[in-house]
Design an enzyme around this catalytic site. Sequence first.
Site, PDB file in Angstrom:
ATOM      1  N   ASP A  15       0.874  -1.174   0.000  1.00 33.99           N
ATOM      2  CA  ASP A  15       0.000   0.000   0.000  1.00 33.99           C
ATOM      3  C   ASP A  15       0.911   1.224   0.000  1.00 33.99           C
ATOM      4  OD1 ASP A  15      -2.304   1.874   0.709  1.00 33.99           O
ATOM      5  OD2 ASP A  15      -3.291  -0.081   0.763  1.00 33.99           O
ATOM      6  N   HIS A  51      -3.065   3.877  -3.824  1.00 38.90           N
ATOM      7  CA  HIS A  51      -2.526   3.023  -2.756  1.00 38.90           C
ATOM      8  C   HIS A  51      -1.105   2.539  -3.071  1.00 38.90           C
ATOM      9  CE1 HIS A  51      -6.092   2.875  -0.195  1.00 38.90           C
ATOM     10  NE2 HIS A  51      -6.803   2.854  -1.309  1.00 38.90           N
ATOM     11  N   GLU A  70     -10.145   4.021  -4.795  1.00 36.96           N
ATOM     12  CA  GLU A  70      -9.821   5.277  -4.123  1.00 36.96           C
ATOM     13  C   GLU A  70      -8.748   6.102  -4.843  1.00 36.96           C
ATOM     14  OE1 GLU A  70     -11.179   4.353   0.418  1.00 36.96           O
ATOM     15  OE2 GLU A  70      -9.113   3.836  -0.086  1.00 36.96           O
TER      16      GLU A  70
END
Length: 590
Positions: free
Chosen positions: A233, A287, A358
């Site tokens: 991440d 990420h 995201e």
Amino acid sequence: MPSPWGYRCTNGRCVKHLNTGVTGLVTLNQCKLTCGPFGVLWPRPQTASIGTEVVQFLPRNVALVSKVPEQVETLIKEAFDLFKDNLEKYHPYYVAGVGAPWSVPWEPSSATHTLQVVIKVRGLESYLTLQTDESYQLQLVTVGQVTTATISAQNFFGARHGLETILQLVDYHEICDTLMVVTSASIYDSPVFKYRGLLLDTSRNFFSIASIKRTIDAMSANKLNTFHWHLTDSHSFPLYLKSLPNMAYYGAYSSRQIYHPKEVKEVVQYGRVRGIRVLPEFDAPAHVGNGWQWTEQQGLGKLALCVNREPWQSYCVEPPCGQLNLANPNIYLVLGQIYQEIAKLFTPLDLFHYGGDEVNLNCWNTTTEMTSWMKFNNRNLSADDYYRQWSVFQEKSRQLLTSANNDVEVPGIVWTSHLTEKGRVDQYLNNTQYIIQIWSTGEDPLIAELLNKNYQVIFSNYDAWYLDCGVGAWVGAGHNWCSPYKGWQKVYDNNPHDIALNLTGSAHKDLILGGEAALWSEQVDEASLDAKVWPRGAALAERLWSNPLTDWSEAEHRFIHQRQRLLQRGVLPERIQPEWCHQNEGLCYI
């Protein structure tokens, strides 16, 4: 000393009585094994007939009769060795024939009785796929001094599940200091859902290989079948890659917090023997971040943008930020190398998780590299144009992974995201190539659109299956974003078929592959891992294996007993009720 209490099965519950010696009562463990239509089997099987009698034996008197193809013989023997190890864990004082401090010498019949396990497997399948038939049949018959447990299955994976079920027909006899097994049983079982997963995020906090293996052990005890490994991440890059050692050098929290290739392969094989695929996730294009700082020094240019950029609220959903630089073609050179190594570590790949959630458009829209590239390619800076470029990146990623996997197409999983929003998904993601993992709520109308457009889906709706919820916030005050805490009852009652039926009028059983609980690790490390996941992970397991029509209340006494089993197996699960409730079934109610 022996307890003055005994138990009798009454209306499917074990009822406690004072043992006067003439009432025909049995021990608590014996009652639980034989009481009710399913005893204490977990997850609940499709059909079961369990006898009311038990016979005593010792862990040393267990034998295997293997009637399987040569190609799966080694796997069967490894699984049987695990079975024997777990049997010994049920006997608290079994050490080379030494009994409990108060016990008398074992009765000759107990010391000589044999549990013979016959395993019959027809197929050669030794790797789990979405097409694997995990069903099995189990018959227990006792004749004289031998109880024979016969498992019949299409393949190794069904047979392994059968071994777990035998373990749940065995328990410790508290008075005689032996193990006991039911004398007769007939069970047919198969899972409702093909995909029964648990996600562990090992980037935000590092988890040792030992803790990962312990998690896989507990998953296998509950017949879950997918360990979703969220490897990297923006926080850290703990995976060592031989062709790209700088990723871990720059990205790991320390030199001791790295997963080396040998360890990763070991985890993959560890899961395989326990009936579990280890599914890698390499999340992109968002990420990402720490671990990518080396690329400019090596002449590749900047491959990640907004890395650790402040104020973080403007460029990502949580600190630290980072997104791939789609304007730099060298990103595909590095991504191809990453996929090459992942394909070798997780061989054979039957699924791959691309992440894909995201993305923050403000990160791209406030960096010169991306805005100049977009304008050069006659693109404006609108959301739609950025999404189109993101979809181009996703298609190139799919092609790179296919190439890395010896040109074998691998079904890809992606999270719900801007690419899957209303009216967008079929523009960007082919429903024959991608499985959509739903992390929004179970009331999201997007679920209906995905199903009506024939996308296969995996449920991880955060309002029921996010296990990190319900604690204090880790940035700022108050509670974390997905509060409240999801109790085991909420986990158990979350039915993907019912969600689909409520939203579309159809259960869409052909499109819903299953579900997965997620443990994101902002506020978890291995010190609290077990209690965060277990026994709530067991509630998930019965939902996904049996998909029962009843709510959690029917399962409560079996669930509490399964929690006790996990403790015996070396897991440290959260306590659900006082011990008194385990010994007095049905009396802890509102």
